[in-house]
Design an enzyme around this catalytic site. Structure first.
Site, PDB file in Angstrom:
ATOM      1  N   THR A 182       0.861  -1.084   0.080  1.00 11.06           N
ATOM      2  CA  THR A 182       0.156   0.200  -0.090  1.00 11.06           C
ATOM      3  C   THR A 182       1.055   1.029   0.019  1.00 11.06           C
ATOM      4  O   THR A 182       1.389   1.583  -0.891  1.00 11.06           O
ATOM      5  CB  THR A 182      -1.152  -0.082   1.199  1.00 11.06           C
ATOM      6  OG1 THR A 182      -0.367  -0.212   2.483  1.00 11.06           O
ATOM      7  CG2 THR A 182      -1.956  -1.140   0.945  1.00 11.06           C
ATOM      8  N   LYS A 240       3.656  -6.803   4.318  1.00  9.36           N
ATOM      9  CA  LYS A 240       3.255  -5.372   3.977  1.00  9.36           C
ATOM     10  C   LYS A 240       2.850  -4.785   5.289  1.00  9.36           C
ATOM     11  O   LYS A 240       2.438  -5.250   6.163  1.00  9.36           O
ATOM     12  CB  LYS A 240       2.319  -5.237   2.996  1.00  9.36           C
ATOM     13  CG  LYS A 240       0.868  -5.630   3.032  1.00  9.36           C
ATOM     14  CD  LYS A 240       0.064  -4.771   3.905  1.00  9.36           C
ATOM     15  CE  LYS A 240       0.178  -3.198   3.292  1.00  9.36           C
ATOM     16  NZ  LYS A 240      -0.616  -2.427   4.354  1.00  9.36           N
ATOM     17  N   THR A 279       0.651  -8.593  13.246  1.00 12.74           N
ATOM     18  CA  THR A 279       0.391  -7.171  12.643  1.00 12.74           C
ATOM     19  C   THR A 279       0.445  -7.384  11.189  1.00 12.74           C
ATOM     20  O   THR A 279       1.058  -8.276  10.737  1.00 12.74           O
ATOM     21  CB  THR A 279       1.570  -6.331  13.104  1.00 12.74           C
ATOM     22  OG1 THR A 279       1.115  -4.955  12.809  1.00 12.74           O
ATOM     23  CG2 THR A 279       2.720  -6.448  12.617  1.00 12.74           C
ATOM     24  N   GLU A 334       5.866   4.715   7.431  1.00 10.54           N
ATOM     25  CA  GLU A 334       5.538   5.827   6.680  1.00 10.54           C
ATOM     26  C   GLU A 334       6.386   7.246   7.434  1.00 10.54           C
ATOM     27  O   GLU A 334       6.149   7.673   8.466  1.00 10.54           O
ATOM     28  CB  GLU A 334       3.905   6.163   6.801  1.00 10.54           C
ATOM     29  CG  GLU A 334       2.887   5.188   6.153  1.00 10.54           C
ATOM     30  CD  GLU A 334       1.746   5.248   6.494  1.00 10.54           C
ATOM     31  OE1 GLU A 334       1.239   5.930   7.326  1.00 10.54           O
ATOM     32  OE2 GLU A 334       0.690   4.559   5.645  1.00 10.54           O
ATOM     33  N   ASN A 387      -0.127  11.207   6.300  1.00  8.00           N
ATOM     34  CA  ASN A 387      -1.299  10.378   6.997  1.00  8.00           C
ATOM     35  C   ASN A 387      -2.474  11.517   7.109  1.00  8.00           C
ATOM     36  O   ASN A 387      -3.394  11.497   7.630  1.00  8.00           O
ATOM     37  CB  ASN A 387      -0.990  10.183   8.223  1.00  8.00           C
ATOM     38  CG  ASN A 387      -0.390   8.950   8.269  1.00  8.00           C
ATOM     39  OD1 ASN A 387      -1.096   7.917   7.501  1.00  8.00           O
ATOM     40  ND2 ASN A 387       0.889   8.698   8.673  1.00  8.00           N
ATOM     41  N   SER A 407      -7.971  10.813   0.811  1.00 11.59           N
ATOM     42  CA  SER A 407      -8.563  11.977  -0.279  1.00 11.59           C
ATOM     43  C   SER A 407      -7.645  11.969  -1.327  1.00 11.59           C
ATOM     44  O   SER A 407      -6.749  11.281  -1.574  1.00 11.59           O
ATOM     45  CB  SER A 407      -8.837  13.332   0.499  1.00 11.59           C
ATOM     46  OG  SER A 407      -7.458  13.400   1.296  1.00 11.59           O
TER      47      SER A 407
END
Lengths: 388, 388
Positions: free
Chosen positions: A146, A173, A184, A264, A383, A388
């Site tokens: 992702t 992932k 997880t 991230e 994040n 959107s």
């Protein structure tokens, strides 16, 4: 390196159009046997995604032939339609492979609350089944990404009880919502060792407990976390005592380290090592509290050795310790000694990506290490604009 | 508006040079009686700062004449020297006011692990004692600021049992490390009502439980949190039944709301209202879990109505609920209805500073609201460069 490196497995990764980006989004991993043993651990989040609810039931008997995975949608909080989509996908895989739907586990990842397009995933399943190959592991690992920037795969070999070698491999992932409850993220592990389901289960729980369960990138537990381990027995090799656990833990630890390294927006990978704990639970609780402290994580991003924030986090736990005896080291510099300022904090070099925090509770012989990341502008940026 | 608005109090705020910025950093609030009743609640962090350890003992008998406060250093993890500095400061205040050191409470705020300069604070105490005035409340509120951008003061009046009115006022500081365990931050409350210490204590615990304790800006519990309430009795008015609790809760709620509104780097103030809970504890646990979810907080910063992150946070709690019955509204739009997508999330307007999240657990009659802030670039920026 891939999940098809062990004998007896085929895999595929294809593009079904679930992701707006047009990147690969459906993966299939098939165990061709002779064994079809499986063990799995799932998120302890009580809001479980539909594929988790499905796979919990399907894996309960210790047998599975295949794992279907998709990115581009978590299929969580999508209503009864969402569960039917998971069920229909498993039935289609079973039909194409000649097995029952209950022998097909399903994993989904992506945005929560987004309905999954049943036609698109159906077409993806057909494409993936047609593309199954022993060279397909890398494509499968790519199709489950992702916000991951790299695909994550690991491989290790182990010794058999009567000589011979078996192989164990995995793909993973996960780059956000990365704070396991039991397991997880999405992880598929394969081995050609001759192992029954109950042995797999014991080994998997032991390995995840000290690897994925010690990973807390952002304190946010996912609704879709799943770790699946399948054994084909195709090597004909039964593992020597301890060899399965050792190999499995090594592969899980390597994958977990890769997940931290690709979290991230992170600038630093932080190992919070707690020693001198009265129990392993105490050590994990203290490590996790430090790993979840936004102020400390922001300080590491700013290369600021603000050790007071470590101690403030330690103090929120119920672990055994005396505040006046606590030691804290940052990258080898003991900045706090017996609850008072220690060596010069300006000696701490926080430039390297890997940061080691050592907390000595001086309350017992137990230890644990929890991995986390720093809190960065890139994390906030990524994040604040995901759905959107 | 100030802590000297109630009769019987004097205060001062001076500059002692503890802050590199040269801003005011020492405050003194004195109760001139006739009563010297006091109640206080302190952080439940087990790593307590020296002034907390001191004040816990000094306030235990329900009597205090003064509160000395400093910014520019938390005096926490500063070793035995640090405790001696607190003790010496209290003794000096007592000497100047003609009371015992045990009647002087001490509060400190600022960086953890930074030794507090005893000479500077001593000079500050002398200057503050000389400057004590009934007009000194605003100066005191300014001297306790750290990263606060505005000073925080509130005032309310209450009815007496035999007619007449009493006054209750407060000042607060706190913009980071803002996640109370029992109380939070530094807060001094004063009243001229005629109230004994045990009544003060009951009222203070009840008020902080539903105000400061429902504030969770960044999940990080401080080592120095203190809320002190002093009664002078100078109005001669004994509060009517319920009047003290009502007045006190109103002032605490107003101060708490000001703290949320001035939290470090925040763009949004978020009220997480949980209804339909089986117990108040359940409601608070769910509210706090959402309030601590970095992914949801980053989404609010990005004005992204990512409600899946709310549900993922709800799922990590042990509260009573059925995932398939959960409703979630964001600013009045029910984006999730009975565990499935509800009204169009694009209708949610996250432009205003105040955001209302409503979670209906449908498990009982209890409710609670927890306040938090969004996770912003400014938060990361401010907290990655605090001690340096």
């Amino acid at each position: 390196m891939t999940v098809t490196a062990p004998q007896g497995f085929r895999a595929a990764g294809v593009t079904a159009g679930l992701k707006a980006s047009g990147r690969p989004d459906v993966a299939l991993v098939v165990n061709d046997g002779p064994l079809d043993a499986v063990a799995a651990v799932y998120t302890s989040n009580r809001c479980k995604a539909h594929p988790v609810l499905w796979s919990e039931r399907a894996s309960a008997d210790g047998h599975a032939r295949a794992v279907l995975l998709n990115s581009g949608g978590a299929n969580c909080f999508t209503g009864p339609e969402g569960f039917q989509t998971t069920h229909a996908s498993a039935e289609l895989v079973g039909e194409l492979l000649g097995c029952g739907a209950a022998d097909v586990l399903v994993c989904s990842t992506g945005l929560i609350g987004l309905p999954l397009d049943r036609e698109k995933i159906g077409a993806g399943v057909r494409d993936a089944a047609a593309a199954l190959a022993v060279e397909g592991g890398a494509a499968a690992a790519t199709a489950i990404m992702t916000t991951d920037t790299v695909s994550k795969q690991a491989l290790a070999g182990g010794e058999g009880v009567d000589g011979g070698r078996f192989t164990l491999a995995g793909m993973a992932k996960g780059a956000g919502m990365l704070a396991p409850g039991l397991a997880t993220m999405l992880v598929v592990l394969t081995t050609d060792a001759v192992v029954e389901a109950d042995e797999l289960d014991t080994a998997l729980r032991a390995a995840t407990r000290v690897t994925f369960d010690r990973l807390d990138s952002d304190g946010c537990m996912s609704t879709n976390d799943t770790v699946i381990l399948m054994a084909s027995g195709a090597s004909g090799v039964r593992p020597a005592p301890g060899a399965l656990a050792e190999t499995l833990t090594a592969v899980c630890a390597e994958l977990a380290r890769m997940l931290v390294g690709d979290a991230e927006g992170a600038d630093h990978d932080i190992a919070v090592e707690v020693v001198g704990a009265a129990s392993e639970d105490d050590a994990v609780a203290v490590g996790r509290s430090v790993a979840r402290n936004n102020l400390f994580k922001a300080a590491v991003f700013g290369k600021d050795p603000n050790w007071g924030r470590v101690l403030a986090a330690v103090g929120t736990t119920a672990a055994s310790f005396d505040p006046d005896r606590l030691d804290v080291s940052l990258n080898g510099v003991m900045v706090c000694r017996s609850g008072a300022p220690g060596d010069d904090a300006s000696l701490v070099d926080l430039a390297p990506r890997e940061v080691r925090v050592l907390v000595d509770l001086k309350a017992g012989p137990h230890t644990a290490t929890v991995w986390t990341n720093d809190l960065t502008h890139a994390y906030v940026h990524e994040n604040s604009a995901y759905s959107s």
